[in-house]
Design an enzyme around this catalytic site. Structure first.
Site, short mmCIF file in Angstrom:
data_model
loop_
_atom_site.label_atom_id
_atom_site.label_comp_id
_atom_site.label_asym_id
_atom_site.label_seq_id
_atom_site.Cartn_x
_atom_site.Cartn_y
_atom_site.Cartn_z
N GLY A 297 3.40 6.03 -15.64
CA GLY A 297 2.82 6.50 -16.90
C GLY A 297 1.48 5.84 -17.18
O GLY A 297 1.39 4.88 -17.94
N TYR A 298 0.45 6.35 -16.55
CA TYR A 298 -0.88 5.74 -16.67
C TYR A 298 -1.83 6.66 -17.45
O TYR A 298 -2.22 6.38 -18.56
CB TYR A 298 -1.46 5.47 -15.28
CG TYR A 298 -1.21 4.09 -14.75
CD1 TYR A 298 0.02 3.46 -14.92
CD2 TYR A 298 -2.20 3.39 -14.05
CE1 TYR A 298 0.25 2.19 -14.41
CE2 TYR A 298 -1.98 2.12 -13.55
CZ TYR A 298 -0.76 1.53 -13.72
OH TYR A 298 -0.54 0.28 -13.22
N GLU B 14 -2.26 1.73 -5.01
CA GLU B 14 -2.27 3.19 -4.97
C GLU B 14 -3.39 3.71 -4.07
O GLU B 14 -3.19 4.62 -3.28
CB GLU B 14 -2.44 3.73 -6.40
CG GLU B 14 -2.31 5.26 -6.46
CD GLU B 14 -2.53 5.80 -7.87
OE1 GLU B 14 -2.81 5.01 -8.79
OE2 GLU B 14 -2.43 7.03 -8.02
#
Lengths: 413, 379, 413, 379
Positions: A131-132, A248
């Protein structure tokens, strides 16, 4: 050295014995194992394979064994990877828990948090989502508005997230929330974990230009989360967030790596193969201009693969993902985009279909490539836009000065 | 020579633009796509456009047209290109009416052109046989039989093929596979025996079809232009088609560019409008420059079409090569500069990205036209 | 309309009668007529041709006849240009007085100043140079440091200029000087004219990477200039400077225009001709990749020429050079650079010589092209860098916002 | 496989770099050019380099070399590329010593290699006959005569030809113009009768010469490698030469890039350092990325040369294609980003621009190597 050789022999023998034959073939997208509370295994061997690997902690080979990881050294981890690659063994588990959350939880989490969350990640029992991003924030990630307000022993969370991959299928979320509104934007953010079954959490899938997607919008409406689920220090979530982003990027830069090589369908095995096939060429691609462009692309792909390799070797002497991850991420994504543009040129009209109905105007492979071409346009947006990566290279790697922007809180640009 | 629009043309532009914004915005294409419309275009809107005179723009007054010239069609194509509204303008007016006007007999013109002007006739050009534009690679055959011909073959990427009342089929009556000589044009009813038309769903939702001709019998009046010598009419038609497509693509590109600039002026990141970042500014400035060149290439070609008609092949290749390249770049930038939202289907910008690729291959992509330009220029 | 036809007939007849045959051939660089106090005429016909044209004011056809100009309307000026082009007539006079100073002097000068300076410009009697750039200032033109301090009826000028074309050959200079140091940089600049023979003026030629050049460094050491030589208002020189820059850009954008066409030497007549010649090709360029690149270049050149034409037609309805001059300047320069890069590819090793001595390893034409290639790199620097032009397009044409830079005086960027 | 330098190599790199900065900076090339030095290089500096072991880097120990491997030469070439110091490294060590080592008889090796190591012998490869690199287009002939041969022909772009003691001449002994078969290599003394060597002054001040062979007689010992089969040795030599040139070009490019970055950090305009403008930052970031790929391409190729020696042709074409393209771009940016000062001869950056173009055509430009890559890859 001898010990490593010993390890290699053992690993090889174990894999030979335990990796099912069907797990040694290339994997299609619907065969990927994501784990979770309600896991799907298209092939029952996938389940077996996951269980066997998880029992040794080899889904996360270098994580500490006290939390269920494999407890291997870096060198052993590399050897295991090589041995798996040798027999074409599939990855037993695909998971944002492994690639993103795990490493930062190991670094910043409390012992209780690690004990609670790491073992289920290793075993693939809990599926995580991230949840960014938020609708208004975009590249300016730190401008996020989802807020968490303390209420007794809980935080009450309100707000929304966007681009949450598989939010509709995930069990838990790791989430950035604003916990202080009166300080510069980077200083009031916290990193928190919670169950997606919590009351007040809803999701809505996002349709892309390429069609259905794993992305969702995710809404939080008075979601109650125990305060102990906060990772790291209150208001210090940005430190963790940045660290996680590096992991990431390292993952995403893999895009370009595979792009020069064979992939799923036979058609798209190589761009030059497609170009020759659609022109009926047998020994030499007849379109000299396209041939030159494809050669340029392939040369760049090879040089990029060498660079990834070099970066890995350099990292061995260093400490995890470095700022060059931005370069690799960006270049890899651009290569993938170039690949699909070339595939379109290779295939002419046949790459321009959308659906085929009962007819055979466009083959499944052709339609897939058209969709993948569209999807590839997002590569240089997701995980930090191309512009952001170039900014990072300019400032962190090259040390170029920051533009002194007037009258605002300065942020990562 | 005039590189700027005259007053009549400026007025027409305002009118067409106003009409498209109000009656035919991008949501029309979205609606047709989402409803899986069988026609793939709105007959109602087409009726309105016909009433506005768009179908008769280039058709001589003696055939009930308005003789506004290609400069009028240029404006209509550019403005419909801005909103992507599907119409049979390219298939029927730009290509087929042109071919009939150039190659048709007096009878054919009198029979067909007024019907096109009135919107009573939709036509499609059945040309391509391979995945790559190649107007001489014709394997479809037309064998003489009695006073007529029998056609066999298969055609792809026939724009508006499934809604056309009549097709103009490019067929070989003599010569080998890649010869210019021996190509002839035939008009075939879509509903004729042996004609199988199957709509193909394209990525950009543009109307196209696959056409199979299985022993299709036509009479001798079906021949358009001279036997074996159809390539002369075909090539002229294609060049006018390329120029017209370039105008449509200019509309596509201009619209994407305008949306980018708007977005750069309103989207804030890091406390400033993103349009103030020099990296984006310079990319915008480059796009602007290229777009200006595109506009000039299109204008120049249309001006020549309405004028001396010299150098049309080279002007057509300049326009189509330039627009193919620039529209692809600008449509890519359209997605990239809008970021995540640009990737969503909900947002319009993706439609332009998709249209760009189909438009660029139609009637020859950038490489095809650079090659042709070089050949025409003697190198 | 009839009057214009009449004018065309007259102009044609006059030119036919008065333009010497040798003035109807392409001009080499050393035949260009610059005028001045000590003019050089390689060909005596050049002198005759200049005198005849100057007598009618046709060296500056649209300037007012009261100052010696031709007094023609815009339309007549265009017709004259067309008629000259028709017979291939050379420009009788090349002069910064005509292309740069004249227009702004007509706009901002006093009547006395016009009467003093315009007629000698028209007749080519005074050769001007431009004192704008300074070593430290570069693109940030307004950061100039050359200063003028009032002393009685004179200004005393100190400082230095760089990139002063032909300063060593010019009679007068138009010069930007700082006259107020206590205000934002753009507000303290004045525009002044003075004689290069003045005491304290020295020049030093600049050698470029391409060899000798017309550029000089110019030094002012207590140069005394009458105050009446100030043009426009005191401290308002920036207004004039910007106006003049627009004229300069319009002139420079001509680069790209000729670049698609034939030029001097037979070799470089066309890029494709050179490419075929060096490969021994007769009907088709055998290098398909280069052929594609050349076609791309030529298509861009043609579209650029159409754009220049369109810009001219649009300007007819408007008021002199517009902001699109930046676009034309920049694109034209880039085209010229591309042309020379392509010529290098066309010619292979033969484009890489520097000098030939007595030998014939490299022909004169070949050596010239190598030098011109090097020289072309400066096109996107001089007259405002590419970066400056792009900034101007972004801000003035597209209306993109200015970056709010902190703690500095904002300037043209 | 190792993509990073080992400790020995890192030490060597520091040493070579230190030497070049102190003893052989760019001013050496400038001085030689301005003095119109006849040799075009400094024999004194070459003597020092020989003493440092550079000439024997790749030569086996049995011939008095140091067997440091190609990885050692890589470092030397990259670092001398940074300062552009003229040396006979490319001609003598990279190309000719390699050819002798690959194709020479025991006698030839023993006679020549130790002399190269000691700096007593300078050699040059006489290959090109047209303005474009083409190693099979050999018209120079070697006819048998008695026990030897008679050579006739003319060669261009012979690097260091005018200072070489001996030339390796690529000549045709059989076959047609473009055949690989029938090419043979001969060693010819520069001072032999009939040999005319004329220095050509190149734009980058690199040493090169034009060689004419007019009935030059050589004995049978002059043949290097097998008769008619010289192309095998030649091609291997050229590939090693391409890889070595790529290392030198990497040094050129890295130096220009470092100078650009330095300048961006110190030059102020409009009250800020120009390096803070995003437009320039993004261009710098792109250059950095490309340069990283270049470094990897060079490292990979050299690592293979010192290793299994597989895929050398393809690795050579990757390195030379990539470096040719990137060096040209970076050297253009070098001038552009420095602005006016970059255009002056007083400033060093122009030397790199000039070197870039000559380096890119040597042993095949980017297009040549992309074509070769495609052919080697089977498309």
């Amino acid at each position: 050295m001898q010990e490593l050789d010993q390890f290699r022999d053992n690993a090889r023998a174990w894999l030979e014995h335990n990796c099912p034959a069907s797990m040694r073939t290339p994997m299609t997208e619907d065969e990927v194992v994501w784990g979770g509370r309600n896991p799907t295994f298209k092939n029952p061997d996938s389940k077996l394979w996951l269980e066997r690997m998880a029992a040794l902690g080899w889904t996360c080979p270098t994580w500490p064994s006290e939390y269920g990881g494999g407890g291997l050294s870096k060198e052993e981890g590399l050897i295991l990877a090589e041995e798996m690659q040798r027999i074409g063994a599939r990855s037993p588990l695909n998971s944002f828990g492994i690639s993103m959350l795990g490493p930062v939880l190991l670094e910043y989490g409390t012992d209780e948090q690690k004990l609670e969350h790491i073992p289920p990640i290793v075993r693939g029992e809990i599926r995580w989502c991230q949840g960014y991003s938020e609708p208004g924030a975009g590249s300016d990630l730190a401008a996020l508005g989802a807020k968490a307000v303390l209420d007794g022993d809980d935080y009450i969370i309100n707000g929304s997230k966007v681009w949450t991959s598989y939010a509709d299928k995930a069990d838990w979320i790791f989430c950035l929330v604003r916990t202080d509104f009166d300080v510069p934007k980077h200083s009031g953010i916290s990193f928190i974990l919670f169950d997606m079954r919590s009351k007040g959490v809803t999701t809505r899938p996002i349709r892309l230009i390429s069609g259905a997607s794993p992305f969702c919008e995710t809404f939080f409406d008075d979601v109650r989360v125990p305060a102990r689920n906060l990772v790291g220090k209150l208001n210090d979530g940005w430190t963790i967030a940045k660290r996680l982003l590096q992991h990431e990027r390292t993952m995403i830069s893999g895009f370009g790596l595979t792009s020069g090589r064979a992939s799923r369908g036979a058609l798209a095995a190589t761009v030059e193969g497609a170009a020759m096939k659609y022109r009926g060429d047998t020994t030499k691609l007849s379109d000299a201009v396209l041939r030159d462009e494809i050669a340029r692309y392939k040369i760049d792909s090879e040089a990029f693969a060498f660079t990834s390799r070099r970066s890995m070797e350099e990292a061995k002497t260093g400490k995890g993902p470095s700022a060059t991850s931005s370069m690799l991420k960006n270049y890899g994504c651009e290569l993938n985009k170039r690949r699909y543009e070339l595939l379109l040129q290779a295939m002419g009209n046949q790459a321009l279909g959308w659906e085929s109905g009962d007819h055979t105007d466009f083959s499944k492979d052709e339609l897939r490539i058209t969709r993948e071409w569209l999807r590839s346009k997002g590569n240089s947006i997701e995980g930090g836009t191309a512009e952001i990566q170039l900014n990072v290279i300019a400032k962190r790697v090259l040390g170029l000065p920051e533009m002194p922007i007037a009258a605002q809180k300065k942020g990562e640009k | 020579m005039s590189m700027v629009l005259n007053e009549d043309q400026m007025m027409l532009k305002d009118a067409v633009r106003g009409y498209c914004l109000t009656n035919a915005p991008v949501s029309v294409l979205r609606y047709l796509r989402d409803q899986q419309s069988e026609d793939g275009f709105s007959r109602e809107l087409w009726r309105q456009m016909v009433d506005l005179g768009w179908a008769g723009m280039t058709i001589p007054e003696q055939y009930d047209g308005f003789g506004f010239g290609y400069g009028g069609l240029e404006i209509v194509l550019e403005e419909t290109g801005r909103t992507l509204v599907p119409t049979p303008l390219v298939s029927t007016v730009l290509l087929c009416a042109t071919a009939i006007n150039l190659g048709g007999s007096e009878e054919q013109k009198s029979a067909l052109l007024p019907a096109i002007v009135k919107g009573e006739l939709i036509m499609a050009l059945a040309l391509e046989e391979t995945p790559f534009h190649n107007p001489t690679r014709i394997a479809t055959t037309a064998r003489p039989q009695g006073a007529g011909y029998v056609l066999n073959g298969s055609k792809q990427l026939v724009i508006d093929g499934h809604i056309a009342d009549k097709l103009i089929v490019v067929a070989r009556t003599a010569g080998g596979q890649d010869d210019k000589e021996g190509i002839s044009l035939f008009m075939v009813d879509r509903t004729a025996t042996g004609v199988d038309v199957r709509r193909t769903l394209m990525v950009d939702s543009r109307n196209a079809a696959h056409v199979t001709l299985n022993n299709v019998q036509v009479d001798e009046e079906a021949l358009l232009g001279d036997l074996h010598n159809g390539f002369i009419v075909l090539e002229k038609t294609l060049d006018i088609g390329r120029i017209g497509l370039a105008a449509e693509m200019l509309g596509n590109a201009q619209e994407v560019f305008d949306r980018i600039i708007d977005y750069l002026k309103q989207r804030e990141q890091f406390g400033v409008l993103i349009g103030s970042f020099q990296g984006l500014q310079h990319r915008a400035a480059h796009m602007y420059s290229e777009l200006e060149l595109c506009r000039s290439a299109v204008r120049r070609a249309f001006d020549e079409l309405d004028g001396a008609q010299e150098d049309i092949p080279i002007l057509a290749s300049i326009a189509k090569a330039k627009l193919s390249e620039v529209l692809c770049n600008i449509s890519n930038e359209g997605v990239q500069m809008h970021g995540g939202i640009g990737m969503t289907d909900e947002f319009d910008i993706g439609f332009y990205l998709k249209r760009a690729r189909v438009a660029q291959v139609l009637l020859g992509d950038a490489t095809f036209h650079r090659d042709r330009y070089a050949t025409l220029s003697g190198f």
